[in-house]
Enzyme design. Structure first.
Site, short mmCIF file in Angstrom:
data_model
loop_
_atom_site.label_atom_id
_atom_site.label_comp_id
_atom_site.label_asym_id
_atom_site.label_seq_id
_atom_site.Cartn_x
_atom_site.Cartn_y
_atom_site.Cartn_z
N CYS A 88 0.84 -1.19 0.00
CA CYS A 88 0.00 0.00 0.00
C CYS A 88 0.88 1.25 0.00
O CYS A 88 1.78 1.37 0.82
CB CYS A 88 -0.89 -0.03 1.24
SG CYS A 88 -1.67 1.53 1.64
N GLU A 89 0.62 2.16 -0.93
CA GLU A 89 1.45 3.37 -1.00
C GLU A 89 1.15 4.34 0.14
O GLU A 89 1.92 5.28 0.37
CB GLU A 89 1.29 4.06 -2.35
CG GLU A 89 -0.05 4.68 -2.61
CD GLU A 89 -0.12 5.34 -3.99
OE1 GLU A 89 -0.80 6.36 -4.08
OE2 GLU A 89 0.49 4.84 -4.94
N HIS A 90 0.06 4.16 0.85
CA HIS A 90 -0.27 5.07 1.95
C HIS A 90 0.45 4.71 3.25
O HIS A 90 0.81 5.61 4.01
CB HIS A 90 -1.79 5.09 2.19
CG HIS A 90 -2.56 5.53 0.99
ND1 HIS A 90 -3.74 4.94 0.59
CD2 HIS A 90 -2.30 6.48 0.06
CE1 HIS A 90 -4.19 5.51 -0.50
NE2 HIS A 90 -3.33 6.44 -0.85
N HIS A 91 0.61 3.41 3.52
CA HIS A 91 1.22 2.98 4.78
C HIS A 91 2.45 2.09 4.57
O HIS A 91 3.08 1.69 5.53
CB HIS A 91 0.21 2.22 5.64
CG HIS A 91 -0.99 3.03 6.00
ND1 HIS A 91 -2.17 2.97 5.28
CD2 HIS A 91 -1.19 3.94 6.99
CE1 HIS A 91 -3.05 3.80 5.81
NE2 HIS A 91 -2.48 4.40 6.84
N GLN A 129 -5.18 -0.62 -4.75
CA GLN A 129 -5.88 -1.68 -5.48
C GLN A 129 -6.65 -1.15 -6.68
O GLN A 129 -6.71 -1.78 -7.73
CB GLN A 129 -6.81 -2.43 -4.53
CG GLN A 129 -7.50 -3.62 -5.17
CD GLN A 129 -8.29 -4.44 -4.18
OE1 GLN A 129 -7.88 -4.60 -3.03
NE2 GLN A 129 -9.42 -4.95 -4.62
N HIS A 157 -6.15 -6.02 2.97
CA HIS A 157 -5.19 -4.95 3.22
C HIS A 157 -4.81 -4.91 4.69
O HIS A 157 -5.66 -4.68 5.55
CB HIS A 157 -5.81 -3.60 2.82
CG HIS A 157 -6.11 -3.50 1.36
ND1 HIS A 157 -5.43 -2.64 0.53
CD2 HIS A 157 -6.99 -4.17 0.57
CE1 HIS A 157 -5.89 -2.76 -0.71
NE2 HIS A 157 -6.84 -3.68 -0.71
N CYS A 159 -3.21 -2.65 6.16
CA CYS A 159 -3.39 -1.31 6.72
C CYS A 159 -4.79 -1.15 7.31
O CYS A 159 -5.03 -0.27 8.12
CB CYS A 159 -3.11 -0.24 5.68
SG CYS A 159 -4.12 -0.34 4.19
#
Length: 197
Positions: A88-91, A129, A157, A159
């Site tokens: 995940c690019e956020h976490h 995703q 996920h 996250c």
């Protein structure tokens, strides 16, 4: 062409010392004792892992489909249950699941293993995703010019499961529909029925 396990991010190798240094610093900043025996090789292990899990940056996904073949098959072709792992690019937390790709050829087909390679290359980078799903459909449409493409991606996920709302077992399902699948409800229904377990 390299096997799936051979996709490697060479930038990580070129920056190995810096990455290992920063991993050590992160371990210190979270309160770890970096002299602990179990952590001695952790910075090197993390760096080697990054070479592998971010190997998708080194490959043009359009080239992964490779040589296509002229074939007069005009019915649905599906490769389902293609397992993927991404970050995940956020976490920078892992997410994983299965991708299902279906298309109706209009004169050109790709080798079936190439669809699995395509999923591998698109997912081995920082991702969301929704983008994975769209990229798979767009690349299939661009390279093969099929009558229609439909992609469904399922993901779990970490996250969301292991932090934040902490809902383990929850799954996210995304879809992308291109060409004739947009207007032909029967083709969409056939694809969805065939990817069910």
């Amino acid at each position: 062409m390299a096997g799936l396990k051979d996709y490697v991010n060479n930038k990580v190798g070129e920056n190995r010392d810096q990455i290992e240094h920063h991993v050590r610093e992160i371990l210190k900043l979270i309160g770890e004792d970096i002299e602990r025996e179990g952590l001695h090789e952790t910075p090197a292990r993390v760096t080697r892992m990054y070479e592998e899990i971010f190997g998708g940056y080194e490959v043009d996904p359009r080239e992964v489909l490779g040589v296509t073949f002229e074939e007069n098959h005009q019915e649905l072709v599906i490769v389902k249950d293609i397992v993927y792992y991404s970050q995940c690019e956020h976490h920078m937390a892992p997410f994983f699941g299965k991708a299902h790709i279906g298309y109706i050829p209009s004169g050109r087909i790709a080798g079936l293993s190439k669809l699995a390679r395509l999923v591998e290359v698109v997912t081995r980078r920082l991702q969301v995703q929704e983008r994975i799903t769209s990229q798979l459909a767009d690349i299939m449409e661009e390279v093969l010019d099929p009558a229609g493409v439909m992609v469904v991606v399922e993901g779990e996920h970490l996250c969301m499961c292991a932090r934040g709302v902490k809902k383990p077992g929850s799954k996210t399902i995304t879809s992308a529909v291109r060409g004739s699948f947009r207007t032909d409800a029967a083709s969409r229904a056939e694809f969805l029925s065939l990817i069910k377990d």
